[in-house]
Design an enzyme around this catalytic site. Structure first.
Site, PDB file in Angstrom:
ATOM      1  N   ASP A  70       0.852  -1.200   0.000  1.00 18.54           N
ATOM      2  CA  ASP A  70       0.000   0.000   0.000  1.00 18.54           C
ATOM      3  C   ASP A  70       0.885   1.248   0.000  1.00 18.54           C
ATOM      4  O   ASP A  70       1.610   1.492   0.961  1.00 18.54           O
ATOM      5  CB  ASP A  70      -0.889  -0.041   1.253  1.00 18.54           C
ATOM      6  CG  ASP A  70      -1.709   1.224   1.404  1.00 18.54           C
ATOM      7  OD1 ASP A  70      -1.949   1.908   0.381  1.00 18.54           O
ATOM      8  OD2 ASP A  70      -2.113   1.532   2.546  1.00 18.54           O
TER       9      ASP A  70
ATOM     10  N   ASP B  36      -3.904   3.970   2.747  1.00 19.85           N
ATOM     11  CA  ASP B  36      -5.337   3.797   3.004  1.00 19.85           C
ATOM     12  C   ASP B  36      -5.663   2.368   3.448  1.00 19.85           C
ATOM     13  O   ASP B  36      -6.830   1.988   3.519  1.00 19.85           O
ATOM     14  CB  ASP B  36      -6.176   4.205   1.778  1.00 19.85           C
ATOM     15  CG  ASP B  36      -5.875   3.333   0.571  1.00 19.85           C
ATOM     16  OD1 ASP B  36      -4.974   2.473   0.648  1.00 19.85           O
ATOM     17  OD2 ASP B  36      -6.540   3.520  -0.465  1.00 19.85           O
TER      18      ASP B  36
ATOM     19  N   ASP C 265      -2.006  -1.120  -3.719  1.00 18.68           N
ATOM     20  CA  ASP C 265      -2.288  -0.382  -4.947  1.00 18.68           C
ATOM     21  C   ASP C 265      -1.162  -0.580  -5.964  1.00 18.68           C
ATOM     22  O   ASP C 265      -0.154  -1.225  -5.679  1.00 18.68           O
ATOM     23  CB  ASP C 265      -2.509   1.109  -4.628  1.00 18.68           C
ATOM     24  CG  ASP C 265      -1.506   1.610  -3.599  1.00 18.68           C
ATOM     25  OD1 ASP C 265      -0.298   1.428  -3.832  1.00 18.68           O
ATOM     26  OD2 ASP C 265      -1.933   2.144  -2.546  1.00 18.68           O
TER      27      ASP C 265
ATOM     28  N   ASP D 214      -6.078  -9.418 -15.403  1.00 15.16           N
ATOM     29  CA  ASP D 214      -7.226 -10.300 -15.236  1.00 15.16           C
ATOM     30  C   ASP D 214      -8.369  -9.839 -16.139  1.00 15.16           C
ATOM     31  O   ASP D 214      -8.683  -8.650 -16.170  1.00 15.16           O
ATOM     32  CB  ASP D 214      -7.669 -10.243 -13.755  1.00 15.16           C
ATOM     33  CG  ASP D 214      -8.068 -11.589 -13.208  1.00 15.16           C
ATOM     34  OD1 ASP D 214      -8.937 -12.231 -13.808  1.00 15.16           O
ATOM     35  OD2 ASP D 214      -7.518 -11.992 -12.158  1.00 15.16           O
TER      36      ASP D 214
ATOM     37  N   ASP E 236     -10.989 -15.059 -16.137  1.00 17.18           N
ATOM     38  CA  ASP E 236     -11.814 -15.471 -15.002  1.00 17.18           C
ATOM     39  C   ASP E 236     -12.966 -16.387 -15.450  1.00 17.18           C
ATOM     40  O   ASP E 236     -13.639 -16.105 -16.448  1.00 17.18           O
ATOM     41  CB  ASP E 236     -12.397 -14.197 -14.365  1.00 17.18           C
ATOM     42  CG  ASP E 236     -13.032 -14.454 -13.024  1.00 17.18           C
ATOM     43  OD1 ASP E 236     -12.317 -14.867 -12.103  1.00 17.18           O
ATOM     44  OD2 ASP E 236     -14.260 -14.236 -12.896  1.00 17.18           O
TER      45      ASP E 236
ATOM     46  N   GLU F 172      -9.022 -19.628 -16.396  1.00 22.63           N
ATOM     47  CA  GLU F 172      -9.516 -20.324 -15.215  1.00 22.63           C
ATOM     48  C   GLU F 172     -10.710 -21.114 -15.717  1.00 22.63           C
ATOM     49  O   GLU F 172     -11.760 -20.540 -16.018  1.00 22.63           O
ATOM     50  CB  GLU F 172      -9.950 -19.337 -14.121  1.00 22.63           C
ATOM     51  CG  GLU F 172     -10.341 -20.050 -12.847  1.00 22.63           C
ATOM     52  CD  GLU F 172     -11.257 -19.247 -11.958  1.00 22.63           C
ATOM     53  OE1 GLU F 172     -11.358 -19.561 -10.762  1.00 22.63           O
ATOM     54  OE2 GLU F 172     -11.917 -18.303 -12.446  1.00 22.63           O
TER      55      GLU F 172
ATOM     56  N   HIS G  31      -5.809 -17.123  -4.764  1.00 15.02           N
ATOM     57  CA  HIS G  31      -6.621 -16.258  -3.903  1.00 15.02           C
ATOM     58  C   HIS G  31      -7.987 -16.845  -3.567  1.00 15.02           C
ATOM     59  O   HIS G  31      -8.785 -16.189  -2.897  1.00 15.02           O
ATOM     60  CB  HIS G  31      -6.799 -14.896  -4.585  1.00 15.02           C
ATOM     61  CG  HIS G  31      -7.620 -14.992  -5.841  1.00 15.02           C
ATOM     62  ND1 HIS G  31      -7.207 -15.704  -6.950  1.00 15.02           N
ATOM     63  CD2 HIS G  31      -8.840 -14.495  -6.159  1.00 15.02           C
ATOM     64  CE1 HIS G  31      -8.143 -15.629  -7.880  1.00 15.02           C
ATOM     65  NE2 HIS G  31      -9.133 -14.904  -7.441  1.00 15.02           N
ATOM     66  N   ASP G  32      -8.278 -18.045  -4.064  1.00 15.51           N
ATOM     67  CA  ASP G  32      -9.579 -18.659  -3.805  1.00 15.51           C
ATOM     68  C   ASP G  32      -9.499 -19.891  -2.910  1.00 15.51           C
ATOM     69  O   ASP G  32     -10.528 -20.492  -2.606  1.00 15.51           O
ATOM     70  CB  ASP G  32     -10.241 -19.085  -5.129  1.00 15.51           C
ATOM     71  CG  ASP G  32     -10.660 -17.897  -5.980  1.00 15.51           C
ATOM     72  OD1 ASP G  32     -11.006 -16.843  -5.419  1.00 15.51           O
ATOM     73  OD2 ASP G  32     -10.628 -18.028  -7.223  1.00 15.51           O
TER      74      ASP G  32
HETATM   75  C1  GLC Z   1     -13.130 -16.577 -10.058  1.00 19.53           C
HETATM   76  C2  GLC Z   1     -12.190 -15.760  -9.203  1.00 19.53           C
HETATM   77  C3  GLC Z   1     -12.869 -15.489  -7.899  1.00 19.53           C
HETATM   78  C4  GLC Z   1     -14.123 -14.678  -8.173  1.00 19.53           C
HETATM   79  C5  GLC Z   1     -15.041 -15.412  -9.149  1.00 19.53           C
HETATM   80  C6  GLC Z   1     -16.108 -14.514  -9.690  1.00 19.53           C
HETATM   81  O1  GLC Z   1     -13.353 -17.841  -9.547  1.00 19.53           O
HETATM   82  O2  GLC Z   1     -10.964 -16.411  -9.056  1.00 19.53           O
HETATM   83  O3  GLC Z   1     -12.028 -14.817  -7.003  1.00 19.53           O
HETATM   84  O4  GLC Z   1     -14.799 -14.430  -6.982  1.00 19.53           O
HETATM   85  O5  GLC Z   1     -14.321 -15.895 -10.264  1.00 19.53           O
HETATM   86  O6  GLC Z   1     -15.581 -13.574 -10.561  1.00 19.53           O
HETATM   87 MG    MG Z   2      -3.550   2.140  -1.080  1.00 17.71          MG
END
Ligand code: GLC
Ligand code: MG
Length: 531
Positions: A25, A29, A33, A102, A204, A263, A325-326
């Site tokens: 960051d 905040d 970023d 992404d 995605d 994905e 991240h999931d």
């Molecule tokens: C994908 C992303 C996830 C997101 C979902 C909806 O699975 O990796 O983080 O919440 O799509 O966009």
């Molecule tokens: Mg920031």
């Protein structure tokens, strides 16, 4: 500098996923970023990665933390400006780092101007860009479910007397990819970041773009998470999606050296494999998530890799992921008391020495952990909807641990998610100065991979080994590298071919010549060059 004529860079590259809210960051905040990422580029270069994938930083109401986009061409002010992005891209490219962004085009945000217009009237220009069904009574058109709200995926739209479809949160209405104007509009948005110089897209939920044309209900299944007791054969994973992938591939190829990584939704390796296309005319890579759901076991890992290799169509290039991240981080998934750290070393060697492009997730090089958060600290809509079942994704999204100062050097303000409590001991600064740290182990593996092309693109063949050991060779030209991973706390014996130790996790391994029967130490990693 990067080489724009190098069309296959992504096969040799190691990718590193940055979740931008949580990396660095710069403006105090509490949310990471783009400038923050730029200030940390030298760290990534020293670590030895080749490319980063940055999760969404586009304009968004943040109902799903950026996976709900309201303007595909704008940077959300929370993350900075378009200039910040071009500056980051330039700084990354100067250092030889590629940047993949992404692409979230299964759905938009419900605050996207296209949806605002679409929902206003049936005759609106963009109405048919989304999915609608006439509303008669309270019964939704079929049994499709909203993953993040744990209810029907159909939501009423009073103005038109119709349902709209949203299988994530209600704020993520899904596009109608059967409409040619929508398709053209999406391809235009996709060109925008490629024109700016981005090196490609992570796509995605790409296999969800197209739904069943008859909107049939999904059959029941016995799995709760993440399927909500349905086989998702009608709301996603339709064969028509391959045609879209071919169109995307043509678009990417028109730029020469850009990459598409899909994905392809979920755990089905066969489906993911099919997204490469038989003539390599679809995605360059489709994520292979199988390791995310494997127990810790040499046999299981080998079986997983083997299956993936055999499923891929001729000429398609493999990839591997342990964390993202999931999902719960693999450091936490494979926790085993005092063996947790040694396991993380074995896992790193596996990811970086198998044949296929590795995807690292920020902080895995430190052994960042996942811990449960109190309900009041939850931010993820999935976590909130499924509490206390703990399907939420906040634990794997906590701030990067840079140093022992307050907020782990991530921010001068209180971070949007709490920093892991172990940050004073476990952080970049402390691990950089400790030659035995996990970070230094990753750095050594990455450096070795970079100097040995056999580890990047060489052929792979499995070696016979006891059941606790995963062993294979990588060969390129006359170079042959043997990798032995003891995945157990036992001391199995392996027959080692004569060679020189390139890298070993065991200090006793030395640099000497090793050959013959050798008893591996618990969780020992041994990487050898054959004589
Ligand atoms: C994908 C992303 C996830 C997101 C979902 C909806 O699975 O990796 O983080 O919440 O799509 O966009
Ligand atoms: Mg920031």
């Amino acid at each position: 500098m990067i080489d724009r004529n190098d069309k296959l860079w992504w096969q040799r590259a190691v990718f590193y996923q940055v979740y931008p809210r949580s990396f660095a960051d710069s403006d105090g905040d509490g949310v990471g970023d783009l400038r923050g990422i730029e200030t940390r580029l030298d760290y990534l270069v020293e670590l030895g990665i080749d490319a980063m994938w940055i999760s969404p930083f586009f304009k968004s109401p943040m109902k799903d933390f950026g996976y709900d986009i309201s303007d595909y061409r704008a940077v959300d002010p929370l993350f900075g400006t378009l200039d910040d992005f071009t500056s980051l891209l330039e700084a990354a490219h100067e250092r030889g780092l590629r940047v993949v962004v992404d692409l979230v085009v299964n759905h938009s945000s419900d605050e996207h101007p296209w949806f605002i217009e679409a929902r206003s009237s049936k005759s609106a220009r963009t109405h048919d860009w989304y999915i609608w069904k006439p509303m008669s009574g309270k019964k939704p058109p079929n049994n499709w479910v909203s993953l993040f709200e744990q209810r029907s995926a159909w939501y009423p739209n009073e103005a038109t007397g119709e349902w709209y479809l949203a299988t994530f949160t209600r704020n993520q209405p899904e596009f109608n990819w059967r409409n040619p104007e929508l398709r053209a509009a999406i391809y235009d948005e996709a060109r925008f970041w490629l024109d700016l110089g981005a090196d490609g897209y992570r796509m995605d939920v790409a296999t969800a773009y197209i739904k069943d044309d008859e909107f049939r209900s999904n059959p029941r299944s016995l799995t709760m998470n993440p399927d909500l007791f349905q086989h998702h054969i009608y709301d996603r994973n339709r064969p028509e999606v391959h045609e879209i992938f071919r169109e995307f591939r043509a678009l990417a190829d028109s730029y020469g050296d850009r990459v598409l990584i899909g994905e392809t939704h979920g755990r089905d390796a066969q489906l993911a494999a099919s997204c490469h296309g038989n003539d390599k005319d679809e995605l360059h890579m489709a994520f292979n998530f199988d390791f995310l759901f494997r127990p810790w076991s040499a046999r299981s890992f080998r079986e997983s890799a083997d299956r993936w290799y055999s499923l891929l169509p001729e000429g398609a290039w493999p990839n591997f992921t342990l964390s993202n991240h999931d999902q719960k981080r693999h450091y936490a998934r494979y926790r085993s008391g005092a063996w947790t750290e040694p396991r993380a070393r074995v896992a790193a060697a596996m990811l970086l020495c198998l044949r296929g492009t590795p995807f690292l997730y920020y902080g895995e090089e430190l052994g960042m952990d996942c811990r449960e958060l109190p309900r009041s600290k939850l931010r993820d809509p999935l976590g909130i909807a499924t509490w206390p079942l703990r399907y939420g994704r906040d634990p794997e999204r906590t701030p990067m641990q840079w140093d022992a100062s307050e907020n782990a050097g991530f921010s001068s303000a209180e971070p949007w998610l709490p920093v892991n409590p172990d940050y004073r001991e476990r952080n970049v600064a402390s691990q950089q100065s400790d030659p035995e740290s996990l970070l230094r182990w990753y750095t050594k593996l990455l450096a070795l991979r970079r100097t040995e092309s056999a580890l990047q693109t060489g052929a792979l063949s499995w070696l016979d080994a006891p059941s606790d050991v995963m062993a294979w060779s990588r060969t390129a030209g006359t170079t042959r590298i043997d990798v032995y991973l003891n995945c157990s706390p036992r001391k199995p014996e392996v027959a080692v071919a004569p060679g020189r130790v390139l890298l070993g996790s065991d200090a006793g391994a030395g640099d000497g010549i090793v050959a013959g029967q050798r008893r591996l130490r618990p969780y020992e990693v041994l990487i050898m060059q054959r004589q």
